[in-house]
Write a protein that holds these residues in place. Structure first.
Motif, short mmCIF file in Angstrom:
data_model
loop_
_atom_site.label_atom_id
_atom_site.label_comp_id
_atom_site.label_asym_id
_atom_site.label_seq_id
_atom_site.Cartn_x
_atom_site.Cartn_y
_atom_site.Cartn_z
N TRP A 370 0.84 -1.21 0.00
CA TRP A 370 0.00 0.00 0.00
C TRP A 370 0.87 1.26 0.00
O TRP A 370 0.60 2.21 -0.74
N THR A 371 1.89 1.28 0.83
CA THR A 371 2.78 2.43 0.89
C THR A 371 3.44 2.68 -0.45
O THR A 371 3.62 3.83 -0.88
N GLN A 372 3.77 1.62 -1.16
CA GLN A 372 4.38 1.76 -2.48
C GLN A 372 3.41 2.39 -3.47
O GLN A 372 3.78 3.28 -4.24
N GLU A 373 2.15 1.95 -3.44
CA GLU A 373 1.17 2.55 -4.36
C GLU A 373 1.00 4.04 -4.11
O GLU A 373 0.99 4.85 -5.05
N VAL A 374 0.88 4.40 -2.84
CA VAL A 374 0.69 5.81 -2.49
C VAL A 374 1.91 6.63 -2.90
O VAL A 374 1.79 7.72 -3.48
N SER A 375 3.09 6.12 -2.64
CA SER A 375 4.32 6.86 -2.93
C SER A 375 4.56 7.06 -4.42
O SER A 375 5.13 8.08 -4.83
N LEU A 376 4.16 6.09 -5.23
CA LEU A 376 4.45 6.15 -6.67
C LEU A 376 3.28 6.68 -7.49
O LEU A 376 3.32 6.67 -8.72
N LYS A 377 2.24 7.14 -6.83
CA LYS A 377 1.06 7.65 -7.53
C LYS A 377 1.39 8.95 -8.27
O LYS A 377 2.03 9.86 -7.73
N ASP A 378 0.94 9.04 -9.53
CA ASP A 378 1.12 10.28 -10.30
C ASP A 378 0.07 11.30 -9.89
O ASP A 378 -1.13 10.98 -9.84
N PRO A 379 0.47 12.54 -9.59
CA PRO A 379 -0.50 13.56 -9.18
C PRO A 379 -1.46 13.92 -10.31
O PRO A 379 -1.16 13.74 -11.49
N ALA A 380 -2.64 14.42 -9.93
CA ALA A 380 -3.61 14.93 -10.90
C ALA A 380 -3.16 16.29 -11.41
O ALA A 380 -2.12 16.82 -10.99
N LYS A 381 -3.96 16.87 -12.30
CA LYS A 381 -3.58 18.16 -12.89
C LYS A 381 -3.41 19.25 -11.85
O LYS A 381 -2.59 20.15 -12.02
N ASP A 382 -4.21 19.19 -10.80
CA ASP A 382 -4.11 20.23 -9.77
C ASP A 382 -3.02 19.92 -8.73
O ASP A 382 -2.89 20.62 -7.74
#
Length: 709
Positions: A370-382
């Motif tokens: 789970w920590t890996q998914e959160v850390s590697l998530k690409d931000p949205a446009k904002d």
């Protein structure tokens, strides 16, 4: 003048000649001083009037945040009967009733609005409230904001920020279970003067006789309820002069105890969270009307119960925390007449209660993924990050509340993110009238056209995923949501939202290197273990309280910071005061894992990657993965080893998982292209024996308990 008006409202609307306790000082602080305040009154102490009276003296809206739907409904019904413009806004309302409530709020006609803390996650609600004058924000059960409290809820963290962003004029926090640590947290969060702004009434109630008995000599747990009922509970209940509540730990125990009472001429109703809403509502209504009714219930019963003549509260199984115990006994004797609160101690109960404290901890490897998914998530446009908590809960087998605590850790302990208003990705749009629908279709704004190009017909309605629509049209998702909300506020459509996505703003970059991600995950897991140990520590505090060499009422008062509440330190009517000695109790129960049951569970559940998953199955604690695999409540083996120490179960199943090489029958659905397999991680052995013992971490005193209460 303001206080004259308050007294008039008190008399004309609520029918009281004068305020009680320090209610008048609280009202004065809100109306005259215009300052925030914290009210620490025991259950039944009259907290509601502290915000209801000012609400009718102020020009704008009073918004009440409460986690208790039943309490909200009861208070709203009472206020409406008194001619007050009040309502609750929650998911149980019909679309028509919800629309009416919104219209009354927007028009300024509504005086008091009750909502759950989760309502602050609703974008249309936030948008509506941005145009409303909130003269008073009342935060009920405000101890839920404190990480020191027994009922910490991450959603409560957003209330203080909401108050600031909505420019709320004044805030009143209310709780019946505020220890000194909790009170300090509340004052800090809501900028309350810890001296002039705090109004405390001691938890001591002179008419409550706190009694404790030990069932330590019973031979086995199977005979426990029968022995209690025949030898002690039956004559005790027969002596009652008013209604009684018998609290148990497990749902099945509520029915078992009621069945044991029936042959002795004691007819008891049953209440627990597994019953249907209509059944629970009927049981509560019947009890409220009864003169000597008995309810056998889990702690799900009692929230919002305001019945003055309850004469007996029995804890057939000991409570998990002193906070919970204080609330539950506080339902007795609100009319000031003598009432008895009887708690039984039994060694076989300890593993069960400790198991529910420990069973909330996720697998360490699932937490790493789970920590890996959160850390590697690409931000949205904002620049924000958004996640579907429901999907993550299933993917990583992390309970929803625990997942919320994990995000709270990232925010409060590690300062990586800041929670902002979540959003719903799916909108079901239904026309309210032909004329209104024509106005929707005639809306030529860019966002409107983007919505209309992306929605798809669904019978009599249209459905749109605003996240997908925003990506395909190049439009900001917030603009699409805003135009849909505008149509609804204008009365053209009704909407039904789903698939909530939690949203966060980065405060500093999250780690991306594998080693750093693992380091963060391990630190979070250690703090979750500390939270687990804190829950066990609170359980031990109950035992220490019940067996201490001191007046029970005095010991409870001291726990809540009221050491001088009882004259002479002796109430004169508790077990210690009447016997002159402490209750003898041996809390350690000898337990072992039955090899035949272990084999049966291993045969029923083929998974070998997670010892805690198998332990939950054996112990009877649901989890998302158990539910998906149909190894949960419908399986006859679910909960078949509830009497065994949870850590012993984890250890036993860890040996079996080690033999199988920690394998899983099906791979986890990958939410990240870089996600690693379970084989990357070591066994859960360190989870079995870990002992945090400290007070650090976001989960201090986080709520633990029976998941199917």
């Amino acid at each position: 003048m303001a206080m004259e008006n308050a007294h008039k409202v008190l008399r004309d609307v609520f029918g009281h000649d004068k305020f009680r306790l320090s209610q008048e000082q609280v009202v004065k602080r809100l109306l005259v001083d215009g300052q925030n305040a914290l009210v620490l009154y025991p259950t039944g102490g009259g907290k509601s009037l502290c915000f209801q009276v000012p609400a009718l003296c102020l020009e704008g809206l009073t918004l009440v945040i409460s986690p208790l739907l039943s309490l909200m409904k009861d208070q709203v019904d009472t206020l409406v009967d008194r001619g007050v413009k009040a309502a609750n806004l929650d998911s149980t309302l019909t679309m028509e009733k919800s629309r009416w409530v919104r219209e009354e709020v927007i028009s300024g006609k509504m005086k008091i609005l009750y909502v759950a803390p989760e309502r602050l996650n609703n974008e249309s609600f936030i948008q509506m409230m941005s145009g409303v004058k909130i003269s008073l924000l009342a935060v009920d059960e405000s101890h839920c904001i404190s990480t020191w409290g027994a009922s910490f809820r991450p959603d409560y963290l957003k209330i203080a920020r909401f108050a600031e962003e909505m420019d709320v004029e004044r805030v009143l926090c209310l709780t019946a279970t505020g220890t000194p640590d909790v009170a300090r947290d509340i004052c800090t969060s809501f900028v309350i003067d810890p001296d002039a702004g705090v109004f405390r009434i001691p938890v001591f109630r002179h008419n409550l006789a706190l009694r404790v008995e030990s069932a330590d000599t019973l031979e086995d747990k199977a005979s426990l309820d029968l022995q209690y009922c025949v030898k002690r509970i039956v004559p005790f209940l027969k002596s009652r002069t008013g209604p009684a509540i018998v609290y148990v730990t497990l749902q099945k125990q509520a029915q078992e105890v009621a069945d044991r009472l029936l042959p002795h001429g004691l007819q008891a109703t049953v209440y627990h969270g597994g019953l249907g809403h209509d059944v629970r509502e009927q049981v509560q209504m019947d009890f409220m009307k009864s003169g000597k009714g008995i309810v056998c219930a889990t702690i799900a019963f009692g929230m919002g119960i305001d019945k003055a003549n309850i004469r007996q509260v029995v804890h057939l199984h000991m409570p998990k925390t002193l906070e919970g115990y204080s609330q539950e006994i506080g339902r007795a004797g609100r009319d000031g007449l003598p009432s008895t609160c009887l708690m039984f101690l039994s060694a076989p109960d300890i593993p069960i209660l400790e198991g529910f404290a420990r069973g909330d901890t996720p697998s360490q490897k699932d937490l790493q993924l789970w920590t890996q998914e959160v850390s590697l998530k690409d931000p949205a446009k904002d620049g924000s990050l958004d996640f579907n908590h429901y999907q993550q809960s299933k993917t990583y087998d992390i309970r929803a509340n625990t997942l919320g605590l994990c995000y709270a850790q990232l925010e409060l302990d590690f300062h990586y993110i800041r929670a902002v208003t979540p959003f719903y990705s799916i909108y079901d749009i239904t026309a309210r009238s032909t004329t209104g629908w024509q106005k929707v279709l005639a809306d030529s704004s860019y966002a409107s056209k983007a919505v209309q190009r992306s929605w798809r017909s669904k019978g009599t309605s249209y459905m749109i995923d605003v996240v997908v629509a925003a990506e395909s049209s190049g439009t900001d998702r917030k603009d699409l949501a805003r135009v849909i909300n505008d149509w609804e506020l204008q009365g053209h459509i009704t909407t039904k939202v789903s698939q909530v996505r939690a949203r966060y703003v980065l405060q500093k970059p999250l780690p991306t290197a594998t080693a750093e991600i693992d380091k963060l995950a391990n630190a979070m897991f250690a703090r979750i273990k500390e939270s687990e140990e804190e829950a066990v520590r609170k359980l031990r505090q109950v035992i220490d309280f019940a067996t201490g060499d001191d007046c029970l009422a005095q010991a409870l008062a001291e726990y809540f910071g009221d050491a001088d509440a009882i004259p002479g330190g002796l109430c004169g009517i508790c077990t210690f005061c009447t016997t002159g000695e402490a209750v003898t109790f041996t809390p350690q129960a000898v337990t072992s894992a039955d090899a035949a049951k272990i084999r049966a569970i291993l045969k029923a559940c083929p998974e070998r990657d997670d010892p805690r998953l198998l332990a939950r199955f054996a112990f009877g604690i649901t989890s998302p993965r158990l539910t998906i695999g149909k190894w949960s409540t419908a399986n006859p083996l679910f909960g078949s080893m509830v009497e065994v120490d949870f850590d012993i179960l984890v250890e036993a199943f860890d040996k079996e998982c080690e033999k199988a090489g920690y394998t899983r029958t099906e791979p986890v659905a990958s939410a990240s292209p870089k996600k690693r397999s379970y084989g990357t991680y070591s066994s859960g052995g360190s989870e079995t024996h870990g002992r945090g013992g400290g007070k650090g971490g976001i989960g201090r005193g986080g709520k633990r308990g029976k998941y199917t209460k």
